[in-house]
Design a protein around this motif. Structure first.
Motif, short mmCIF file in Angstrom:
data_model
loop_
_atom_site.label_atom_id
_atom_site.label_comp_id
_atom_site.label_asym_id
_atom_site.label_seq_id
_atom_site.Cartn_x
_atom_site.Cartn_y
_atom_site.Cartn_z
N VAL A 1 0.85 -1.18 0.00
CA VAL A 1 0.00 0.00 0.00
C VAL A 1 0.89 1.23 0.00
CG1 VAL A 1 -0.13 0.26 2.52
CG2 VAL A 1 -2.05 1.02 1.10
N LYS A 2 0.36 2.33 -0.45
CA LYS A 2 1.10 3.58 -0.33
C LYS A 2 1.14 3.99 1.13
CE LYS A 2 1.39 8.36 -1.97
NZ LYS A 2 0.75 9.42 -2.79
N ALA A 3 2.36 4.09 1.68
CA ALA A 3 2.51 4.38 3.11
C ALA A 3 3.23 5.72 3.27
CB ALA A 3 3.31 3.28 3.80
N GLU A 4 2.77 6.48 4.25
CA GLU A 4 3.35 7.80 4.54
C GLU A 4 3.70 7.86 6.03
OE1 GLU A 4 1.91 12.48 4.70
OE2 GLU A 4 0.83 11.05 3.43
N HIS A 5 4.95 8.23 6.33
CA HIS A 5 5.39 8.33 7.72
C HIS A 5 5.38 9.79 8.14
CE1 HIS A 5 8.86 7.81 10.86
NE2 HIS A 5 7.68 8.00 11.42
N LYS A 6 4.46 10.14 9.04
CA LYS A 6 4.42 11.49 9.61
C LYS A 6 5.27 11.45 10.87
CE LYS A 6 -0.05 12.99 7.81
NZ LYS A 6 0.44 14.22 7.19
N GLN A 7 6.51 11.85 10.74
CA GLN A 7 7.47 11.61 11.80
C GLN A 7 7.57 12.77 12.78
OE1 GLN A 7 11.27 10.96 9.95
NE2 GLN A 7 11.37 12.97 9.03
N GLY A 8 7.89 12.41 14.02
CA GLY A 8 8.16 13.41 15.05
C GLY A 8 7.01 14.33 15.34
N LEU A 9 5.79 13.79 15.48
CA LEU A 9 4.62 14.64 15.67
C LEU A 9 4.61 15.33 17.03
CD1 LEU A 9 1.80 12.47 14.08
CD2 LEU A 9 2.99 14.41 13.08
N GLY A 10 5.27 14.77 18.02
CA GLY A 10 5.27 15.39 19.34
C GLY A 10 5.13 14.36 20.43
N ASN A 11 4.57 14.77 21.55
CA ASN A 11 4.43 13.86 22.69
C ASN A 11 3.18 13.00 22.55
OD1 ASN A 11 2.32 15.55 23.34
ND2 ASN A 11 3.34 16.52 25.06
N THR A 12 2.89 12.23 23.60
CA THR A 12 1.78 11.29 23.55
C THR A 12 0.45 11.97 23.23
OG1 THR A 12 2.89 9.84 25.15
CG2 THR A 12 0.52 9.54 24.88
#
Length: 513
Positions: free
Chosen positions: A51-62
């Motif tokens: 599948v087309k996968a996108e990593h939204k990295q480092g969004l923040g804390n919990t």
């Protein structure tokens, strides 16, 4: 006033867009520390063939990543059982996986795929204290002179500092430190105790002493996947591939991957790719020993500052940063100029308008971004635009009011003599004469927005701040500069462009004299 209301509605509508439409993209989130970045890449690369996968990295804390998951902006992210039980579900004690599943189901969330390692919290000190050094958490109670430097999330978590201090009767008052720079602060004796994750690669690199949790305060933090229940149905092939990761990552594997990123300077994507290339049989057969990451054909030197600045991400990050600045300043102009006109024409409202816009600018940027997430049910560009719009208002409103107020009375009388009244006088005489002052306010707002937009990366809005957040996570000064220097260059370019516009508007100013 109708223009003002329309601009406000457009700003809110643009920011408060509904949850991400189902466009066939599996969106994977991660928190802002090395291990989470790496695990996010492992998930993205595992799913990518299906599948087309996108990593939204480092969004923040919990709290931020959880809000993104609940809003549908991401579908899955790596989490820990202790965090789910104590921080997300607000339980008073840990719980087995089946209980966590039952508790999460009403929220539309699920937990699955235990990855195979426990990454619990711990406290650590320098390892050079000698035989009389503190070795247990209980021993810290008698060390009132020790300075604690703890991560901001750990200080505020229910399963972090408040409960730990109560359990061990610790009198110290900790200072907040970003996790990425805590090790350096400890090594340079600026603090004496820091919080760590048990799989941190820098524990051995810095020769730290991990203090024994002799009263058993910290629960297990087994790495799992927290996901939206509909994700497994929407991406069945990708989900089956991700499920094959269950039990495959040992603690030693994770330490080795963290070291590859933090010590060897490899990218998160490269670290994940190297681990996925190791034979699954070897990983399963030797869970207690690190599965060595495949060596590069030739040990490539760590990329320098210029290589990090001019890498393949420079243009995408520049585009994201410019988009944030342009849209926020445009919205601020659409609202701020009419408000400035109102303040100039209605002296009784002037102080109220200026006070309100000034008060908005005093809200701390990170706090405003965090507030926007639950209010708008979104992360990324929407909340970032609202925050930047708020900060850009004051200089535009103030300079518009000042510029119109400085138009000479004689020129206003001349306009009236020519038959110009009300709206026509404002548009054809007062606003053109006030334009240099208004442009100065817009310039101030734009330059400020270039700098403030770097904070937007903390909620997944991209831009140069993405490099800064990675640099903080890795304690990588070159990566920090790779984000800061282009932002500074863009701010200088923005200032230069507005100074050129001010020169073009100068003839009207001369006429007003």
């Amino acid at each position: 006033m109708h223009l003002t209301r329309l601009a406000v509605l457009l700003a809110v509508a643009a920011a408060a867009a509904p949850a991400q439409a189902d466009d066939g993209v599996l969106r994977i989130g991660s928190k802002r520390f090395t291990e989470s970045y790496i695990l996010g890449e492992v998930l993205a690369q595992t799913a990518a063939p299906h599948v087309k996968a996108e990593h939204k990295q480092g969004l923040g804390n919990t709290a931020i990543v959880l809000a993104a998951l609940q809003a549908g902006k991401i579908d899955v992210y790596p989490e820990y059982t202790g965090t789910i039980a104590l921080e997300i579900l607000k339980r008073s004690s840990p719980a087995p996986l089946e209980q966590l599943r039952r508790d999460l189901a009403p929220l539309g969330l699920g937990v699955a795929v235990p990855l195979g390692f426990n990454n619990t919290y711990a406290l650590a000190t320098r390892g050079d204290g000698g035989s009389g050094a503190v070795r247990t958490l209980s021993g810290l109670a008698g060390q009132g002179g020790y300075k604690f430097g703890l991560s901001h999330e750990f200080i505020g978590r229910a399963d972090g500092w408040p409960g730990l201090a109560q359990r061990y009767a610790l009198p110290q008052k900790p200072v907040g430190l970003d996790h990425g720079i805590a090790y350096e602060a400890l090594a340079h004796k600026q603090v004496d105790v820091i919080d760590i994750y048990s799989t941190d690669a820098k524990i051995s690199q810095y020769g730290l002493r991990v203090l024994d949790d002799d009263k058993g305060y910290f629960p297990r933090y087994d790495a799992v996947l927290l996901y939206r229940l509909d994700a497994a149905q929407r991406f069945p092939a990708a989900w089956r591939a991700i499920q094959q990761l269950e039990g495959r990552i040992s603690a030693a594997d994770m330490i080795a991957m963290n070291a590859a990123a933090e010590v060897d300077g490899k990218s998160f994507a490269a670290v994940a790719s190297a681990w996925l290339a190791t034979p699954a049989a070897r990983r399963a057969a030797a869970p207690a020993a690190a599965s060595p990451l495949p060596a590069s054909p030739a040990a490539a030197p760590r990329p320098g500052l210029l290589a990090k600045i001019f890498d393949a991400n420079l243009w995408p990050l520049t585009r994201q940063h410019i988009t944030l600045v342009l849209l926020s300043v445009a919205l601020a102009c659409a609202v701020g100029i009419p408000l400035g006109v109102l303040a100039a024409y209605a002296p009784r409202l002037r102080q109220t308008v200026l006070a309100l816009t000034g008060m908005l600018q005093t809200i701390p940027s990170l706090a405003l971004l965090a507030i926007m997430i639950p209010l708008l049910g979104s992360i990324g560009t929407g909340p970032a635009l609202v925050a930047l719009f708020v900060y850009a208002l004051l200089p535009i409103v103030r300079n518009t009011c000042t510029g119109i107020g400085q138009v000479q009375p004689g020129l206003k009388l001349a306009a009236q003599a020519l038959g110009l009244r009300g709206w026509h006088k404002l548009v054809h005489v007062e606003l053109p004469l006030a334009m240099p002052v208004i442009l100065a306010g817009v310039k101030t707002a734009a330059v400020m927005s270039v700098g403030t937009a770097t904070i937007a990366a903390f909620i997944g809005a991209g831009g140069y701040g993405e490099r800064i957040t990675i640099g903080l996570a890795l304690n990588d000064n070159d990566m920090l500069l790779a984000g800061a220097l282009p932002a500074a260059a863009l701010a200088l370019l923005t200032q230069g462009l507005f100074e050129l516009l001010e020169r073009l508007a100068a003839p009207a100013a001369k006429f007003s004299r």
